[in-house]
Design a protein around this motif. Sequence first.
Motif, PDB file in Angstrom:
ATOM      1  N   GLN A 183     -18.090  18.529 -48.570  1.00 20.02           N
ATOM      2  CA  GLN A 183     -18.429  17.670 -47.439  1.00 20.02           C
ATOM      3  C   GLN A 183     -18.281  16.193 -47.792  1.00 20.02           C
ATOM      4  O   GLN A 183     -17.882  15.388 -46.939  1.00 20.02           O
ATOM      5  CB  GLN A 183     -19.841  17.955 -46.944  1.00 20.02           C
ATOM      6  CG  GLN A 183     -20.134  17.290 -45.591  1.00 20.02           C
ATOM      7  CD  GLN A 183     -21.423  17.772 -44.968  1.00 20.02           C
ATOM      8  OE1 GLN A 183     -22.223  18.422 -45.615  1.00 20.02           O
ATOM      9  NE2 GLN A 183     -21.632  17.452 -43.697  1.00 20.02           N
ATOM     10  N   THR A 184     -18.558  15.827 -49.041  1.00 25.56           N
ATOM     11  CA  THR A 184     -18.390  14.435 -49.453  1.00 25.56           C
ATOM     12  C   THR A 184     -16.927  14.028 -49.386  1.00 25.56           C
ATOM     13  O   THR A 184     -16.585  12.941 -48.885  1.00 25.56           O
ATOM     14  CB  THR A 184     -18.923  14.238 -50.890  1.00 25.56           C
ATOM     15  OG1 THR A 184     -20.314  14.546 -50.911  1.00 25.56           O
ATOM     16  CG2 THR A 184     -18.712  12.799 -51.339  1.00 25.56           C
ATOM     17  N   GLN A 185     -16.042  14.889 -49.855  1.00 26.46           N
ATOM     18  CA  GLN A 185     -14.616  14.598 -49.782  1.00 26.46           C
ATOM     19  C   GLN A 185     -14.152  14.556 -48.327  1.00 26.46           C
ATOM     20  O   GLN A 185     -13.304  13.739 -47.964  1.00 26.46           O
ATOM     21  CB  GLN A 185     -13.823  15.645 -50.560  1.00 26.46           C
ATOM     22  CG  GLN A 185     -13.977  15.547 -52.066  1.00 26.46           C
ATOM     23  CD  GLN A 185     -13.342  16.718 -52.777  1.00 26.46           C
ATOM     24  OE1 GLN A 185     -13.636  17.877 -52.483  1.00 26.46           O
ATOM     25  NE2 GLN A 185     -12.452  16.420 -53.717  1.00 26.46           N
ATOM     26  N   ALA A 186     -14.702  15.434 -47.501  1.00 24.53           N
ATOM     27  CA  ALA A 186     -14.337  15.426 -46.088  1.00 24.53           C
ATOM     28  C   ALA A 186     -14.753  14.125 -45.416  1.00 24.53           C
ATOM     29  O   ALA A 186     -14.025  13.569 -44.589  1.00 24.53           O
ATOM     30  CB  ALA A 186     -14.981  16.617 -45.376  1.00 24.53           C
ATOM     31  N   MET A 194     -14.620  20.637 -44.485  1.00 21.77           N
ATOM     32  CA  MET A 194     -14.114  20.028 -43.258  1.00 21.77           C
ATOM     33  C   MET A 194     -14.907  20.503 -42.046  1.00 21.77           C
ATOM     34  O   MET A 194     -15.249  19.707 -41.158  1.00 21.77           O
ATOM     35  CB  MET A 194     -12.629  20.353 -43.087  1.00 21.77           C
ATOM     36  CG  MET A 194     -11.706  19.644 -44.054  1.00 21.77           C
ATOM     37  SD  MET A 194     -11.678  17.850 -43.801  1.00 21.77           S
ATOM     38  CE  MET A 194     -10.140  17.438 -44.662  1.00 21.77           C
ATOM     39  N   VAL A 195     -15.200  21.803 -41.982  1.00 18.19           N
ATOM     40  CA  VAL A 195     -15.945  22.336 -40.839  1.00 18.19           C
ATOM     41  C   VAL A 195     -17.348  21.747 -40.800  1.00 18.19           C
ATOM     42  O   VAL A 195     -17.860  21.388 -39.730  1.00 18.19           O
ATOM     43  CB  VAL A 195     -15.985  23.880 -40.892  1.00 18.19           C
ATOM     44  CG1 VAL A 195     -16.937  24.439 -39.833  1.00 18.19           C
ATOM     45  CG2 VAL A 195     -14.582  24.440 -40.676  1.00 18.19           C
ATOM     46  N   GLU A 196     -18.004  21.606 -41.956  1.00 19.48           N
ATOM     47  CA  GLU A 196     -19.325  20.972 -41.997  1.00 19.48           C
ATOM     48  C   GLU A 196     -19.264  19.546 -41.475  1.00 19.48           C
ATOM     49  O   GLU A 196     -20.145  19.102 -40.724  1.00 19.48           O
ATOM     50  CB  GLU A 196     -19.862  20.990 -43.427  1.00 19.48           C
ATOM     51  CG  GLU A 196     -20.286  22.356 -43.931  1.00 19.48           C
ATOM     52  CD  GLU A 196     -20.711  22.313 -45.388  1.00 19.48           C
ATOM     53  OE1 GLU A 196     -20.933  21.203 -45.915  1.00 19.48           O
ATOM     54  OE2 GLU A 196     -20.806  23.385 -46.002  1.00 19.48           O
ATOM     55  N   SER A 197     -18.230  18.811 -41.875  1.00 18.41           N
ATOM     56  CA  SER A 197     -18.083  17.434 -41.414  1.00 18.41           C
ATOM     57  C   SER A 197     -17.859  17.385 -39.910  1.00 18.41           C
ATOM     58  O   SER A 197     -18.435  16.546 -39.208  1.00 18.41           O
ATOM     59  CB  SER A 197     -16.918  16.765 -42.150  1.00 18.41           C
ATOM     60  OG  SER A 197     -16.732  15.440 -41.699  1.00 18.41           O
ATOM     61  N   ARG A 224     -18.781  19.613 -37.650  1.00 12.05           N
ATOM     62  CA  ARG A 224     -20.019  19.979 -36.960  1.00 12.05           C
ATOM     63  C   ARG A 224     -21.022  18.830 -36.961  1.00 12.05           C
ATOM     64  O   ARG A 224     -21.751  18.617 -35.974  1.00 12.05           O
ATOM     65  CB  ARG A 224     -20.630  21.207 -37.621  1.00 12.05           C
ATOM     66  CG  ARG A 224     -19.869  22.502 -37.343  1.00 12.05           C
ATOM     67  CD  ARG A 224     -20.423  23.658 -38.151  1.00 12.05           C
ATOM     68  NE  ARG A 224     -19.775  24.919 -37.805  1.00 12.05           N
ATOM     69  CZ  ARG A 224     -19.924  26.050 -38.485  1.00 12.05           C
ATOM     70  NH1 ARG A 224     -20.720  26.074 -39.557  1.00 12.05           N
ATOM     71  NH2 ARG A 224     -19.302  27.151 -38.103  1.00 12.05           N
ATOM     72  N   ALA A 225     -21.056  18.071 -38.040  1.00  6.21           N
ATOM     73  CA  ALA A 225     -21.991  16.945 -38.125  1.00  6.21           C
ATOM     74  C   ALA A 225     -21.675  15.876 -37.086  1.00  6.21           C
ATOM     75  O   ALA A 225     -22.579  15.178 -36.604  1.00  6.21           O
ATOM     76  CB  ALA A 225     -21.956  16.345 -39.528  1.00  6.21           C
ATOM     77  N   GLN A 226     -20.396  15.752 -36.725  1.00  2.92           N
ATOM     78  CA  GLN A 226     -19.996  14.733 -35.755  1.00  2.92           C
ATOM     79  C   GLN A 226     -19.986  15.252 -34.324  1.00  2.92           C
ATOM     80  O   GLN A 226     -19.981  14.463 -33.381  1.00  2.92           O
ATOM     81  CB  GLN A 226     -18.618  14.188 -36.134  1.00  2.92           C
ATOM     82  CG  GLN A 226     -18.639  13.452 -37.472  1.00  2.92           C
ATOM     83  CD  GLN A 226     -17.263  12.945 -37.847  1.00  2.92           C
ATOM     84  OE1 GLN A 226     -16.795  11.958 -37.285  1.00  2.92           O
ATOM     85  NE2 GLN A 226     -16.615  13.623 -38.774  1.00  2.92           N
TER      86      GLN A 226
END
Length: 314
Positions: free
Chosen positions: A22-25, A87-90, A92-94
């Motif tokens: 997620q940090t890289q995403a 990428m999917v976590e990122s 979803r966060a947005q």
Amino acid sequence: MSQPNPSTTPFKAEQTFLAYNQTQAKAYVHGRPDYDRKLYDAVLQYHTSTNGQTDTVVDLGCGPGNVARALAPHFTHALGLDPSPGMVESARAQGGVSATSEPIRYELSTAEDFGCHLSPPVADHSVDLIVAANAAHWFDMDRFWATAARVLKPGGSVIVWTTGELRCHPDMPNCAAIQTALDHMQNTELMPYFNPGNILVRTRYAGLVLPWQLETPVPEFDQKTFVHRNWDVGEGFDNELPEVDLDRYETIMDTASMVTRWREAHPEKVGTEEDYVRRCRRTIERLLNEAGVEKGQEKIKGVMQGAMLILKRV
């Protein structure tokens, strides 16, 4: 150096972005400029002007979800699929919502599987528009086209696009020398870390395998209506300002998959003056200074070209 022919190279799944956490995403989100509104307008205009409906849009290789969020307000339902958990976590966060305020659904899936494992799965003949932004060069096209034909409604569209290479703008001081130096560094140092997908991007999808080019063609797509549109200078492919400082240049370069692979092969150089991107920056600074640009005032003015491929399901 010889380059692989994407149409004859056996498929190998992309691993660099797949392994992003997620940090890289998040860094990817910061480093990659979004696409210009003109590009999104072109996607919607072509799809709807060719009798495409606006119930469901699916963004394949959705990454952090910027494309899904841009198109969702024009559709009843929106789905983003990506094989990378980070990428999917990122995405979803947005978040993001559709035209009916329904949340965009982001799920783990390859383009080839197209959410077949989801509950409920993506149903046959249920999708109006499939998009893939800077992602189709990572797909197994032999499998993808058959899947796309299955899930699309008759009259549905597949629209994929890619950037080309970032080039120095002719108005930039010492442009020719800077471009020559960067090309030399890329060709001698970075090229071993290119894969067939990166080559497809360089050629603006000139070699992307199309459904009628397969050993077993997929007849549901109409070759007569196929469009390959190149986006050139001033046509609004992305919304990045034409001139950026070199800090911003580094963040953009940091997101390139071949740079990631170079760094994996040279971990001791990452974050030092021997880092590939940092040496590109120092080269630009030196050549700008030679052209009279004061130290600390160096900026790079780039030209981002692109290409869009448009296919209709009969």
